[in-house]
Design an enzyme around this catalytic site. Structure first.
Site, PDB file in Angstrom:
ATOM      1  N   GLU A  19      36.337  67.488   7.774  1.00 32.94           N
ATOM      2  CA  GLU A  19      35.096  67.078   8.427  1.00 32.94           C
ATOM      3  C   GLU A  19      34.452  65.833   7.795  1.00 32.94           C
ATOM      4  OE1 GLU A  19      33.144  70.846   8.421  1.00 32.94           O
ATOM      5  OE2 GLU A  19      34.518  71.609   9.937  1.00 32.94           O
TER       6      GLU A  19
ATOM      7  N   ASP B 271      28.243  66.684   3.282  1.00 33.60           N
ATOM      8  CA  ASP B 271      28.320  67.379   4.566  1.00 33.60           C
ATOM      9  C   ASP B 271      27.884  68.842   4.406  1.00 33.60           C
ATOM     10  OD1 ASP B 271      29.017  68.594   6.939  1.00 33.60           O
ATOM     11  OD2 ASP B 271      31.105  67.937   6.937  1.00 33.60           O
TER      12      ASP B 271
END
Lengths: 197, 609
Positions: free
Chosen positions: B168, B190
């Protein structure tokens, strides 16, 4: 074993321009990375995967000057290099003698909880050893021009290889003592320490 | 070749994106224009529903509405024991892959995720007007082999060929990089609904080289909500003397309310929470300080991984050129503050933190499709890979933060004369003892020709591919014969299990579409019924008795069919009820009472930005 210097078209020398190495790493990655071979057949994809893995391993072995020396020694001796494989040179007697006192203190600390005073001493000792550990690394890296000169002259490498091995053995030994001290001080978190290569 | 889409399969929300003809990555909205599909799957007696429709089932049917299933992907019972206590659905203890019990059946996390993926696939197909069969799916960078494999399995069950699993934070960096919004050494922080990653990359000449990554796959916004719910439960008890902890429906109401309040507190200093329970209405003002006190330890837990990633990258915080924020939880002011403190520079989120991962996945999909040739992502494996040796010690073959693809070779031999099989135990993790690491699989090498002990030389190649997934091959060097390897994944599905699930999914697909339509129709009917009942209670004197009678008849007619499966009948009678109440609505409007109709529930507040 595979010659990673060859992967980058380099001679077996220790001084490498990091910028140039990175550039050719990126170039080779662009050529071989599986991302750019998705449309190809299964066999071509498998080849790309292997080639890409080789480029990545080669870059990892060569990008750090110290890791480069370790790899070079392994290559010279035709061994497979593994993370925890250390060169099998003997640790010098004087170092072992010097460490006797530390080892004794360690044994005591292992047998029973160290006192504040002992703990402080052990920490101090560890600090000293860490500095020495670093000094050995610096010395190895500093010897690069010497090696390169031997290669350029086509001279005998044996002596230098032995010297490098000796320093690596000292480093490995110091590492063990430092780790033991950390453990005895109860500061160990059970994690495997990986150096960045 | 058909198009490849990029999918962000999130803990809380999932998105699908593609790169359009002009080379711009775009998130694909659903029919109602929504870009975020709640990662929620409800197993109803009539079939499976996903997304917003499923979310409406959360409070009503907590035991068969599955949310945050990502936290269970590729996990064993021991890993999720704690987690299991916090969710209202039943996790079945098992020695292998975790299962969720829904009434009389059991499902695995990949099957649940496959429903979300299928919904996204259909969403993309509807929008693009073509069949979608190939995709890139993102996972947290810190996901281990089993979690990645489980995600890939979910794709297969959903009828998607998963060409690449992408991390991600790195996907996010691709989205930024495409628009030249990030250069140099960047840190991607993140924090999503259930997972945390920190990745440090060098972006140079179109190459995105990950230097180090770290994280925690069990830390995210869900945990913030959970802390707030615990606090609210204690507060309900203090205010009303009622313990709601065992009441699943009430806890779900509180969870939805807590989530909404948390979101509001990112932009406001206080949020008011009002939830009607049986017998009393709970009201509470929550300040940002309240929330920050509750979540501070959780936010601080992200700092250790940041330091370790920096150390592994061999960099000091001052050497980071840019800090990029990804994931909905980075909207929380305390998170931004802590990130700024540790990196010593103001982080930014120029691209929408909810969408940037999906956009990056679309960019990676386009790279694989050959549509982008000047960008290359070089990612790393987040965890060290090793094998168990004598005394239960791990021997590391591939250290963490090694650029992938990569491979390592290991040599084995036999210890007894005539031995024809050797087994090995492969692990992932950073601890020295095998028992402290994550067991990936046990491999049985068999078919070795009988030889004296120590004679065979078996070469085993451990290859981590560009997805971060392990492949193992072996051969006996004396005979050149490939030894056969039987893999027993510790917490994964076998090939047969996945194939069976793929087959089952086809059988259920039609039923599931019908179920969704039926439940949407029913939900709409219930909403209209509730509104009318409330309006009647408030504005009875505004209409004539004969009008009241007509409305009552329409209500009864709708109620008679609402619980059934005849969708057309429910829809027709809902429309009828709407028609006969038009006069009532007008009268209320006249009486300037319109606002009073909208007595909102917590889950409706959530829909607002």
């Amino acid at each position: 074993m595979t010659d990673y210097f060859e992967v980058f078209g380099l001679p077996r020398k220790l001084r490498i321009d990091p910028e140039a190495l990175q550039r050719s790493f990126y170039e080779l990655s662009r050529r071989h990375h599986p991302d750019f071979h998705q449309g190809a057949g299964a066999e071509a994809q498998a080849r790309a995967l292997e080639a890409s893995a080789l480029v990545n391993r080669a870059y990892r072995a060569l990008r750090d000057p110290l890791a480069r020396v370790e790899y070079l020694i392994a290559l010279e001796e035709g061994r497979e290099l593994r993370e925890e494989t250390t060169a099998k040179a003997k640790v010098p007697m004087d170092l072992l003698a010097e460490m006797l006192e530390v080892q004794e203190a360690l044994e005591e600390a292992k047998a029973s909880e160290p006192t504040e005073e002992t703990a402080a001493q052990l920490r101090e000792e560890r600090q000293r050893l860490q500095e020495r550990y670093q000094a050995e690394a610096d010395a190895l890296v500093a010897a690069a021009p010497e090696w390169d000169a031997v290669i350029d002259a086509g001279g005998e490498r044996r002596g230098l290889v032995e010297r490098f091995k000796q320093r690596l053995a000292v480093r490995a030994y110091l590492r063990t003592v430092i780790d033991d001290l950390t453990q005895a001080l109860g500061e160990d978190d059970g994690r495997v320490a990986h150096r960045r290569h | 070749m058909s198009r490849i889409v990029g999918i962000d399969l999130g803990t809380t929300n999932s998105l699908v994106a593609y790169v359009d003809g002009a080379g711009v990555p775009r998130v694909i909205p659903d029919e109602a224009g929504r870009k975020l599909l709640p990662s929620i799957v409800a197993y109803t007696p009539n079939g499976v529903v996903v997304g917003e429709t499923a979310r409406r089932q959360l409070a009503r049917h907590p035991r068969r509405t599955i949310y945050s299933v990502k936290r269970f992907m590729g996990r064993g019972w021991d890993d999720v024991r704690d987690e299991a206590r916090h969710v209202p659905f039943a996790i079945v203890p098992s020695a292998e892959v975790v299962r969720i019990r829904i009434e009389d059946r059991e499902v695995t996390p990949p099957e649940v995720s496959a429903h979300v993926l299928r919904a996204l696939k259909q969403q993309a197909e509807r929008h693009l007007g073509e069949a979608i069969e190939r995709s890139v799916i993102t996972v947290p960078a810190y996901f281990n082999d089993a979690q990645r494999q489980a995600t890939k399995d979910a794709g297969r069950i959903a009828g998607l060929d998963v060409l690449r699993i992408v991390n991600e934070p790195t996907a996010a960096s691709l989205a930024y990089g495409l628009q030249r919004l990030a250069q140099g050494v960047i840190a991607v922080y993140d924090l999503g609904g259930g997972t945390f990653d920190i990745s440090i990359l060098r972006v140079k000449d179109g190459v995105f080289e990950v230097l180090a990554t770290n994280g925690n796959t069990h830390l995210g916004g869900d945990d913030f909500d959970r802390a707030l719910v615990q606090w609210l439960l204690a507060d309900v008890h203090a205010q009303h003397g009622v313990d709601l902890a065992a009441d699943q429906e009430a806890v779900q109401e509180l969870r939805l309310g807590a989530e909404a309040a948390k979101c509001r507190l990112s932009s406001e200093e206080r949020a008011a929470l009002t939830i009607p329970f049986e017998g009393f209405t709970y009201h509470r003002d929550i300040t940002r300080t309240d929330l920050e006190q509750l979540i501070a330890p959780l936010v601080d837990a992200t700092l250790g991984p940041c330091r370790m990633a920096l150390a592994d990258a061999g960099l000091a915080a001052a050497e980071i050129d840019e800090v990029v924020l990804v994931g909905g939880s980075t909207r929380v002011p305390l998170v931004r503050q802590r990130v700024e403190e540790i990196f010593g520079k103001t982080p930014h989120s120029q691209l929408n933190p909810d969408e940037v991962v999906a956009l990056g996945a679309a960019v990676q999909a386009q790279i694989l499709a050959g549509g982008i040739t000047d960008m290359l992502l070089l990612d790393v494996t987040p965890l060290s890979l090793g094998i168990e040796t004598l005394g239960g010690i791990v021997s590391v073959l591939i250290p963490r933060n090694t650029t992938i693809p990569t491979l390592a070779k290991e040599y084995f031999t036999t210890s007894v004369d005539g031995q024809t099989a050797v087994d090995m135990h492969v692990l992932q993790g950073e601890r020295e003892l095998a028992k402290d690491n994550r067991s990936l699989a046990r491999f049985d090498l068999s078919g070795i020709d009988p030889m004296p002990a120590g004679m065979p030389r078996i070469e085993v190649t451990f290859l981590i591919d560009a997805n971060g997934i392990l492949q193992v091959q072996s051969k006996e060097l004396r005979t050149g014969k490939a030894a056969s390897i039987e893999v027993k994944p510790t917490y994964g599905l076998s090939e047969e299990q996945v194939s069976q699930m793929v087959e089952d999914s086809f059988t259920h697909a039609e039923a599931d579409v019908n179920a969704r339509l039926l439940i949407e129709t029913r939900t709409e009917a219930e909403t209209v019924l509730n509104h009318v009942r409330r309006a009647l209670a408030q504005a009875m004197d505004l209409i004539r008795p004969d009008e009241r009678e007509t409305i009552d008849r329409a209500i009864a007619a709708l109620q008679a069919v609402e619980g059934g499966t005849d969708r057309d009948a429910i829809r027709e009678r809902t429309i009828e009820l709407n028609q006969v109440t038009e006069r009532l609505a007008e009268a209320m409007m006249d009486a300037a009472l319109k606002g009073a109709v909208a007595s909102r529930r917590a889950d409706e507040i959530l829909k607002e930005p």
